[in-house]
Design a protein around this motif. Structure first.
Motif, short mmCIF file in Angstrom:
data_model
loop_
_atom_site.label_atom_id
_atom_site.label_comp_id
_atom_site.label_asym_id
_atom_site.label_seq_id
_atom_site.Cartn_x
_atom_site.Cartn_y
_atom_site.Cartn_z
N UNK A 59 -4.89 -17.06 -16.30
CA UNK A 59 -5.04 -15.60 -16.17
C UNK A 59 -4.69 -14.92 -17.48
N UNK A 60 -3.59 -15.35 -18.10
CA UNK A 60 -3.21 -14.75 -19.39
C UNK A 60 -4.26 -15.05 -20.46
N UNK A 61 -4.77 -16.27 -20.45
CA UNK A 61 -5.78 -16.63 -21.45
C UNK A 61 -7.07 -15.86 -21.25
N UNK A 62 -7.42 -15.55 -20.00
CA UNK A 62 -8.65 -14.79 -19.77
C UNK A 62 -8.58 -13.43 -20.45
N UNK A 63 -7.39 -12.80 -20.45
CA UNK A 63 -7.25 -11.52 -21.13
C UNK A 63 -7.23 -11.70 -22.64
N UNK A 64 -6.61 -12.75 -23.11
CA UNK A 64 -6.63 -13.00 -24.55
C UNK A 64 -8.05 -13.23 -25.05
N UNK A 65 -8.82 -14.03 -24.31
CA UNK A 65 -10.20 -14.29 -24.72
C UNK A 65 -11.04 -13.02 -24.64
N UNK A 244 -1.14 -13.44 -25.74
CA UNK A 244 -1.03 -12.80 -24.42
C UNK A 244 0.43 -12.68 -24.06
N UNK A 245 0.71 -11.80 -23.14
CA UNK A 245 2.08 -11.62 -22.63
C UNK A 245 2.00 -11.06 -21.23
N UNK A 246 3.11 -11.18 -20.51
CA UNK A 246 3.20 -10.68 -19.14
C UNK A 246 4.40 -9.77 -19.03
N UNK A 247 4.21 -8.64 -18.38
CA UNK A 247 5.30 -7.70 -18.18
C UNK A 247 6.20 -8.10 -17.03
N UNK A 248 7.22 -7.33 -16.82
CA UNK A 248 8.16 -7.61 -15.74
C UNK A 248 7.57 -7.16 -14.41
N UNK A 251 8.83 -3.75 -7.93
CA UNK A 251 9.48 -4.03 -6.65
C UNK A 251 8.59 -4.82 -5.71
N UNK A 252 7.28 -4.68 -5.82
CA UNK A 252 6.35 -5.41 -4.97
C UNK A 252 5.92 -6.75 -5.55
N UNK A 253 6.49 -7.12 -6.69
CA UNK A 253 6.11 -8.37 -7.32
C UNK A 253 4.87 -8.31 -8.17
N UNK A 254 4.34 -7.09 -8.38
CA UNK A 254 3.14 -6.92 -9.19
C UNK A 254 3.55 -6.74 -10.65
N UNK A 255 2.89 -7.44 -11.53
CA UNK A 255 3.17 -7.31 -12.95
C UNK A 255 1.86 -7.15 -13.71
N UNK A 256 1.95 -6.62 -14.91
CA UNK A 256 0.75 -6.42 -15.74
C UNK A 256 0.72 -7.48 -16.82
N UNK A 257 -0.46 -8.08 -16.96
CA UNK A 257 -0.70 -9.11 -17.96
C UNK A 257 -1.60 -8.53 -19.04
N UNK A 258 -1.29 -8.81 -20.28
CA UNK A 258 -2.04 -8.24 -21.40
C UNK A 258 -2.44 -9.34 -22.36
N UNK A 259 -3.63 -9.21 -22.91
CA UNK A 259 -4.10 -10.05 -24.00
C UNK A 259 -4.47 -9.17 -25.17
N UNK A 260 -4.17 -9.60 -26.37
CA UNK A 260 -4.40 -8.77 -27.55
C UNK A 260 -5.07 -9.58 -28.64
N UNK A 261 -5.75 -8.88 -29.54
CA UNK A 261 -6.41 -9.50 -30.69
C UNK A 261 -6.62 -8.44 -31.75
N UNK A 262 -6.27 -8.78 -32.98
CA UNK A 262 -6.52 -7.88 -34.11
C UNK A 262 -7.99 -7.91 -34.46
N UNK A 263 -8.54 -6.75 -34.81
CA UNK A 263 -9.96 -6.66 -35.11
C UNK A 263 -10.26 -7.22 -36.49
N UNK A 264 -9.42 -6.95 -37.47
CA UNK A 264 -9.67 -7.40 -38.84
C UNK A 264 -9.13 -8.80 -39.07
N UNK A 265 -9.87 -9.62 -39.84
CA UNK A 265 -9.44 -10.95 -40.21
C UNK A 265 -8.54 -10.89 -41.43
N UNK A 417 -9.03 -13.15 -11.11
CA UNK A 417 -9.01 -12.61 -12.46
C UNK A 417 -9.74 -13.54 -13.43
N UNK A 418 -9.62 -14.86 -13.21
CA UNK A 418 -10.28 -15.81 -14.10
C UNK A 418 -11.79 -15.77 -13.88
#
Length: 748
Positions: A59-65, A244-248, A251-265, A417-418
């Protein structure tokens, strides 16, 4: 009077009662026990100790990709925009034009910019403008000399605008600055309802966003953390910061997962690098843990291997080590001449038994030198190789079930999500192909007016320059009204003649052959300024054709973690792929054909389990407007479920690794036993039987200083004693009485 003969002479061999610690039969047995115990511990910890992750890596990799694909599309768009602007401006180096004429020609060829302008860099005076007002306030253009500035982001009343620059030659004012303004847009891709994709600048401001709107402070904190992490990472030259990273959880056990990538090489001359842009893809995860197929598999396998290791060590010690040690003691007793009246008490089976029977015969020959040689040995039975093979079969019986856990279980659950991420990435791949074809067609449209009425030499020079500047074309050529070649650059044209003429647009030149020939065609006559659609009816006349490289299109399909990717036509024939393929062949994955029918208008994805290993399939049409959409082409992807980083697959891979380690340990130690003990023991058994049968001339050389070598030394000493006794043996005749047994010197 004793009947024992004189003890054999020792000659060159020393008497050694102790056995070596680093050679012989003991080290491989001990090493086998240690290695199998280590594999059992690894199995218990790596497989039995595996815990289910509430945010699977897949799931984390899907956001990173997703972030990487979006960043790659943005980077390609920025590079293409800067290249097109510079190339359009370079055409006026030899023939300067009025600023208004430059902007008019630019607007006819490209529809990508919201506004364009020509300014004097030294004074900042506006020479001409077209479209939306270009925000030039606050820019210091006085330092512009022979090089155009890099693209910049400028705030305006309508939002942040991306300004791209190029130097252009004008009639009255000399070299002026050509500026194109546009807003930074994300590619037109689909996202699921809970997903958000944002492009942020260096300060963290959102330049564009698609998908669900972020509301909670915790969600925005995850996005900020992803951007800061992308800014801290320093990739290798030519690479981009991504992760990628995952937030905390809340109370319901739901967390937000993020994937990031810089645009410039990093490094190089990437026009997007100075902008400091970052793409962040986020979505919520319900926090429900997955499941493992066999939660107690690791502990059960470890316990079974522990018992098997002890069993194998006991069996090898009892069936190989003890008989060989007993054989060594018996052979040493004979060489010392101790209790020759006692029979040899050695093993009965395998090579050790053959040597023991030969020693018994040699004992009798030492007691009676006149004793005739022993008869030929009986038919041999399986020797040392049999217990070793049995041990190998037992280890294989433990490793085999683990090796077959390769992730082909049809019950593996793939998170939604995948599946959605595979669909969106396939849509992005289709958008890359569509954008590349449209950009190529736009290049030809911008070049066609300049080629109209040009001489052959100038036309060839323009085509060669365009071919050098863009790596997407394999050939560029101009065909006359009758289909004859008027100008040409690159490879030979695939098709000429009247049949090569036709309306402008993207087309496929062939329907069979070794390689698909995808091309764009543009008429040399200038199109009306208000023309908005391609493919309209055009009078017959000269056309400019650019054939695309198949490798260029296939390279656009290469993305990490996407699996196998195919570009297919409306008849589901393969035109390009990221791996080896057959041109115009049928789609290798027949299961995807039904999915293609569902993806005629929008992207679709599904996990298909029948007809082979489970795989995640997705399909997306090229879409868009104009001739590309009319082609009916699609992009299809297939990602095996076994390749996904899921908890079930991770457990299976670790189990397979444990099975491979067990097999490797058995192959190493059992092979060591067979080579270091089994083969020398087999040769020694044959030599001992030959010695008992009367062969006194073959010298027995100990190869290694181990148990087998010690027995070989003892047999050599016995051979030497028998040779010494041969002159004293009387010649036997038919009437001669048997010779008496000599009295040993120590018994007189």
């Amino acid at each position: 009077m004793s009947t024992a003969p004189n003890p054999p002479r020792q000659h060159r061999y020393r008497r050694r009662a102790d056995m070596p610690l680093l050679g012989g039969i003991r080290p491989p047995i001990a090493l086998l026990l240690v290695l199998l115990l280590a594999v059992a511990a690894i199995t218990a910890l790596a497989v039995g100790g595996l815990r289910v992750d509430d945010t699977p890596q897949a799931v984390r990799e899907s956001h990173q990709y997703a972030a990487e694909d979006t960043a790659a599309s943005l980077r390609a768009g920025l590079h293409e925009s800067a290249t097109d602007l510079r190339r359009a401006a370079a055409r006026y180096d030899a023939a300067p034009a009025e600023p208004a004429a430059v902007l008019s020609a630019l607007g006819q060829a490209y529809h990508k910019w919201r506004g364009t302008a020509v300014v004097r860099p030294d004074t900042g005076r506006l020479l001409a403008a077209r479209g939306e007002t270009v925000p030039l306030a606050g820019l210091d253009l006085s330092r512009v000399t022979d090089t155009a500035p890099a693209p910049v982001l400028v705030p305006s009343a309508a939002g942040t605008r991306l300004l791209t620059f190029a130097l252009v030659a004008t009639k009255a004012d000399g070299r002026a600055l050509l500026v194109a303004s546009d807003n930074l847009r994300l590619p037109g891709i689909a996202t699921r309802k809970e997903q958000t994709i944002q492009v942020l600048d260096a300060a963290g401001a959102v330049l564009d966003s698609t998908g669900a709107e972020l509301g909670a402070e915790a969600d925005r904190a995850v996005v900020t953390g992803a951007r800061e992490r992308a800014a801290r990472e320093r990739p290798a030259p030519g690479g981009t910061a991504a992760g990628s990273l995952a937030g905390s959880p809340d109370a319901k056990g739901v967390r937000r997962v993020a994937g990031y990538a810089a645009v410039g090489a990093a490094g190089g001359h990437d026009p997007a690098a100075p902008l400091g842009l970052t793409v962040v893809s986020t979505s919520t995860v319900d926090g429900k843990p997955g499941s493992l197929r066999h939660p107690a598999l690791g502990l059960a396998a470890a316990g079974a291997l522990l018992a098997l290791a002890l069993l194998l060590a006991w069996y090898l010690s009892r069936s190989l080590q003890r008989p060989l040690l007993r054989l060594f003691l018996e052979s040493r007793r004979l060489t010392r001449g101790e209790r020759l009246d006692l029979p040899v008490r050695g093993p009965k089976r395998r090579e050790a038994g053959r040597i023991a029977r030969a020693l018994e015969e040699l004992r009798l020959q030492l007691l009676d030198p006149a004793r005739p040689p022993a008869p030929a040995a009986p038919k041999r039975r399986p020797g040392t190789a049999l217990p070793l093979a049995l041990c190998a079969v037992l280890v294989l019986g433990w490793s085999g079930p683990l090796l077959f856990l390769g992730g082909n279980d049809p019950t593996v659950r793939v998170p939604t999500q995948v599946v959605a991420g595979q669909r969106d990435r396939t849509d992005t791949a289709a958008d890359r192909i569509r954008q590349a074809l449209n950009e190529g067609y736009a290049d030809l449209r911008s070049l066609a007016p300049e080629l109209a009425g040009a001489s052959v030499g100038k036309a060839d020079a323009l085509l060669r320059a365009t071919l050098t500047e863009h790596d997407r074309y394999r050939a560029l050529y101009v065909l006359g009204a009758n289909g004859e070649v008027l100008a040409h650059a690159g490879d030979a044209p695939h098709r000429t003649g009247p049949q090569a003429l036709g309306p402008s647009g993207v087309l496929l030149l062939n329907s069979s052959g070794r390689e698909p020939r995808i091309a764009a065609r543009a008429a040399l006559t200038a199109a009306p300024a208000d023309a908005e659609s391609e493919g309209a009816a055009e009078p017959p006349g000269p056309v400019l054709i650019g054939e695309f490289k198949t490798d260029f299109l296939s390279g656009l399909l290469v993305r990490p973690g996407l699996g196998r990717v195919w570009l297919v036509d409306d008849r589901q024939r393969v035109l390009a792929a990221n791996e080896g393929y057959s041109s115009f062949g049928e789609l290798p994955e027949g299961r995807a054909r039904a999915l293609l029918a569902e993806a005629r208008k929008s992207a679709a994805a599904e996990v298909l389990r029948g007809g082979g290993d489970p795989a995640l399939f997705a399909a997306a049409p090229l879409g868009g407007n104009g001739s590309v959409a009319k082609l009916g082409w699609s992009v299809v992807t297939a990602h095996p479920v076994a390749w996904l980083h899921l908890d079930e697959n991770r457990a299976d891979r670790r189990a397979v690794l444990a099975g491979m380690l067990g097999l490797a340990a058995a192959a190493l130690c059992l092979g060591w036993l067979f080579i270091a003990v089994g083969l020398p023991l087999r040769r020694l058994a044959a030599s001992a039987e030959a010695l008992a049968a009367g062969d006194r001339r073959t010298v027995l050389y100990p190869v290694h200083h181990d148990e087998v070598g010690a027995v070989a030394r003892s047999l050599e000493l016995i051979r030497q004693e028998l040779v010494r006794q041969e002159p004293a043996r009387p010649r036997r005749t038919a009437t001669a009485a048997p010779a008496s047994v000599p009295v040993p010197a120590h018994a007189r």
